[in-house]
Design a protein around this motif. Structure first.
Motif, PDB file in Angstrom:
ATOM      1  N   ARG A   2      -6.641 -68.926  20.145  1.00  0.00           N
ATOM      2  CA  ARG A   2      -6.454 -68.750  19.109  1.00  0.00           C
ATOM      3  C   ARG A   2      -5.513 -67.697  18.723  1.00  0.00           C
ATOM      4  O   ARG A   2      -4.487 -66.598  19.544  1.00  0.00           O
ATOM      5  CB  ARG A   2      -7.987 -67.500  19.256  1.00  0.00           C
ATOM      6  N   THR A  70     -13.059 -64.559   7.894  1.00  0.00           N
ATOM      7  CA  THR A  70     -13.202 -63.160   9.748  1.00  0.00           C
ATOM      8  C   THR A  70     -13.932 -64.543  10.316  1.00  0.00           C
ATOM      9  O   THR A  70     -13.811 -65.626  10.362  1.00  0.00           O
ATOM     10  CB  THR A  70     -14.086 -62.054   8.330  1.00  0.00           C
ATOM     11  N   GLU A  71     -13.891 -63.622  11.578  1.00  0.00           N
ATOM     12  CA  GLU A  71     -14.325 -63.791  12.886  1.00  0.00           C
ATOM     13  C   GLU A  71     -15.238 -63.222  13.190  1.00  0.00           C
ATOM     14  O   GLU A  71     -15.326 -61.869  12.986  1.00  0.00           O
ATOM     15  CB  GLU A  71     -13.537 -64.506  13.629  1.00  0.00           C
ATOM     16  N   TYR A  73     -18.155 -61.499  16.410  1.00  0.00           N
ATOM     17  CA  TYR A  73     -18.536 -61.568  17.926  1.00  0.00           C
ATOM     18  C   TYR A  73     -19.743 -60.883  18.299  1.00  0.00           C
ATOM     19  O   TYR A  73     -19.937 -59.674  18.142  1.00  0.00           O
ATOM     20  CB  TYR A  73     -17.317 -60.960  18.952  1.00  0.00           C
ATOM     21  N   GLU A  84     -19.200 -66.593  19.552  1.00  0.00           N
ATOM     22  CA  GLU A  84     -18.079 -65.513  19.030  1.00  0.00           C
ATOM     23  C   GLU A  84     -18.326 -67.243  17.841  1.00  0.00           C
ATOM     24  O   GLU A  84     -18.607 -68.223  17.765  1.00  0.00           O
ATOM     25  CB  GLU A  84     -16.900 -65.783  18.620  1.00  0.00           C
ATOM     26  N   ARG A  85     -17.621 -66.384  16.500  1.00  0.00           N
ATOM     27  CA  ARG A  85     -17.691 -67.325  15.504  1.00  0.00           C
ATOM     28  C   ARG A  85     -16.194 -67.104  14.743  1.00  0.00           C
ATOM     29  O   ARG A  85     -16.232 -66.214  14.197  1.00  0.00           O
ATOM     30  CB  ARG A  85     -18.894 -68.064  14.556  1.00  0.00           C
ATOM     31  N   GLU A  86     -15.729 -68.476  14.701  1.00  0.00           N
ATOM     32  CA  GLU A  86     -13.926 -67.997  14.175  1.00  0.00           C
ATOM     33  C   GLU A  86     -14.118 -68.287  12.650  1.00  0.00           C
ATOM     34  O   GLU A  86     -14.819 -69.826  12.449  1.00  0.00           O
ATOM     35  CB  GLU A  86     -13.048 -68.652  14.712  1.00  0.00           C
ATOM     36  N   ASN A  87     -13.092 -68.122  11.561  1.00  0.00           N
ATOM     37  CA  ASN A  87     -12.707 -68.963  10.401  1.00  0.00           C
ATOM     38  C   ASN A  87     -13.540 -69.032   9.680  1.00  0.00           C
ATOM     39  O   ASN A  87     -13.630 -69.874   9.468  1.00  0.00           O
ATOM     40  CB  ASN A  87     -12.140 -70.592  10.940  1.00  0.00           C
ATOM     41  N   MET A 113      -9.749 -61.611  10.888  1.00  0.00           N
ATOM     42  CA  MET A 113      -8.507 -62.308  12.506  1.00  0.00           C
ATOM     43  C   MET A 113      -7.735 -61.196  13.058  1.00  0.00           C
ATOM     44  O   MET A 113      -6.935 -62.055  14.025  1.00  0.00           O
ATOM     45  CB  MET A 113      -9.116 -63.952  12.519  1.00  0.00           C
ATOM     46  N   GLU A 272     -16.618 -74.065  20.132  1.00  0.00           N
ATOM     47  CA  GLU A 272     -15.239 -73.075  19.515  1.00  0.00           C
ATOM     48  C   GLU A 272     -13.618 -73.875  19.768  1.00  0.00           C
ATOM     49  O   GLU A 272     -12.916 -74.243  19.154  1.00  0.00           O
ATOM     50  CB  GLU A 272     -15.054 -72.259  20.546  1.00  0.00           C
ATOM     51  N   ASP A 275     -13.060 -76.812  17.285  1.00  0.00           N
ATOM     52  CA  ASP A 275     -12.615 -75.366  15.723  1.00  0.00           C
ATOM     53  C   ASP A 275     -11.034 -74.744  16.646  1.00  0.00           C
ATOM     54  O   ASP A 275      -9.734 -74.367  15.557  1.00  0.00           O
ATOM     55  CB  ASP A 275     -12.723 -73.591  16.163  1.00  0.00           C
TER      56      ASP A 275
END
Length: 385
Positions: A2, A70-71, A73, A84-87, A113, A272, A275
């Protein structure tokens, strides 16, 4: 890898940071079921529908109400990552399911992020979920073995790479570079769950924290990648970094067996990894000097598919339509990647700078087609028929 990582902090520092954060408020009316926490993330706030929920399975229903990607956690008190979840793009909504024991946790929203994020303390109460399907316990055990094997197999390959760096052999180091990363890329979410290892070994220059000096603070594979392909030289600093990489990855190898692994973390980890492909490999940002992105790409997909296959016996009963679609999309992506294998076979792939714009879009579309159903795997694993 990341672009940015949460750093590990002490409990006292975490408490102080939480006290100093503004815009971190709790909604007065809880929405959703008792196991759902709605998270309204914006550029300046991280609002939760509740700060207490039953232990067991919890679903974070995240809506990005801000203007920045945003992400979100869910963290243990020591900043290890539960899930977590990103993007998460502006105006979009995503859900992520986790399995938690009773205790204290932190939910962190990271607008843009970047940084430590806007944080909320939360508590899981009660005894937790009923005893889970023994097939899921078997899947966790098998995945734990797989993660350890990947770490064990990585170290000798890394030593071939770092020995070449220490010997000043530019060509040999280039040849060994991509292979040294395969085991890491297959199981990256496990390594990232510790919080402090990934920034040492796999951060890109643009992922350094504010105030860090690239010449002094940047370590790991990508710093050496730059030296080999862009700078085209190996100096005393690079030789020191090679030895540091050996040390940091040996630390990873020793800690893999202590990782917290659950069926939902396996499923979320698979997402993830996709991602990672979408935000780093398909764009060519990850291996920007060596252009070995397709090696990482293939390893990420293999790691995601391993988790899926281990969880499939339960997921196929709970959501047969989903697993049918996942089988189809994994097969399609594997077939597409095979087009880029070089005549040498194995893990020799076309250099990514030789992959044209149209072909990159085809790869991106295939990743997205798999990522969407894969995001539902965790829920399928915990759902009862």
């Amino acid at each position: 890898m990341r672009p940015v990582r949460l750093s590990v902090v002490t409990a006292a520092a975490t408490a102080a940071a939480l006290a100093a954060v503004t815009g971190c408020t709790e909604k007065s009316d809880a929405k959703g079921g008792e196991h759902t926490v709605e998270v309204a993330a914006s550029d300046s706030a991280c609002e939760l529908s509740k700060k207490e929920f039953p232990a067991g399975h919890v679903e974070l229903d995240v809506e990005n109400k801000g203007s920045k990607v945003t992400e979100v956690y869910l963290l243990f008190p020591d900043d290890r990552i539960v899930t977590e979840r990103e993007n998460i793009g502006p105006g979009t909504r995503q859900k992520v399911t986790a399995e938690v024991k009773a205790g204290s946790y932190t939910i962190a929203c990271k607008p843009g992020m970047k940084g430590e994020g806007i944080r909320q303390k939360v508590t899981a109460t009660g005894e937790g979920a009923a005893k889970r399907d023994p097939r899921l316990d078997k899947a966790v055990a098998a995945y734990r073995t797989y993660a350890q094997e990947q770490a064990d197999q990585t170290l000798p390959k890394v030593k071939v790479f770092t020995d070449a760096v220490r010997a000043g052999d530019l060509d040999a180091a280039k040849k060994a570079y991509a292979a040294s990363r395969i085991g890491w890329e297959r199981t990256e979410p496990v390594a990232e769950s510790f919080g402090d290892i990934d920034p040492k070994v796999d951060v890109r220059e643009d992922g350094l924290e504010k105030g860090q000096d690239p010449e002094k603070d940047w370590t790991g594979w990508h710093r050496l990648e730059r030296a080999l392909w862009q700078d085209k030289k190996i100096g005393a600093r690079e030789k020191q970094l090679a030895t540091q990489l050996d040390k940091d990855l040996a630390d990873w190898q020793q800690r893999v067996g202590k990782a917290v692994i659950t069926p939902s973390s396996m499923a979320n980890g698979a997402k993830e990894l996709l991602d990672e492909v979408a935000t780093g490999k398909v764009t060519g940002e990850e291996e920007r000097y060596s252009h070995t992105d397709l090696v990482d790409f293939k390893a990420n997909v293999e790691g995601a598919e391993t988790s899926y296959v281990l969880l499939k016996p339960v997921a196929s009963e709970n959501d047969p339509k989903l697993t049918k679609e996942l089988d189809k999309q994994f097969a399609a992506l594997d077939t597409l990647l095979d087009k880029y294998r070089s005549e040498q076979g194995g893990y020799a792939f076309t250099a990514y700078d030789k992959v044209g714009k149209a072909d990159r879009k085809e790869l991106s579309d295939a990743v997205n087609a798999l990522a969407e159903p894969l995001s539902k795997l965790a829920a399928a694993v915990v759902t009862k028929k």
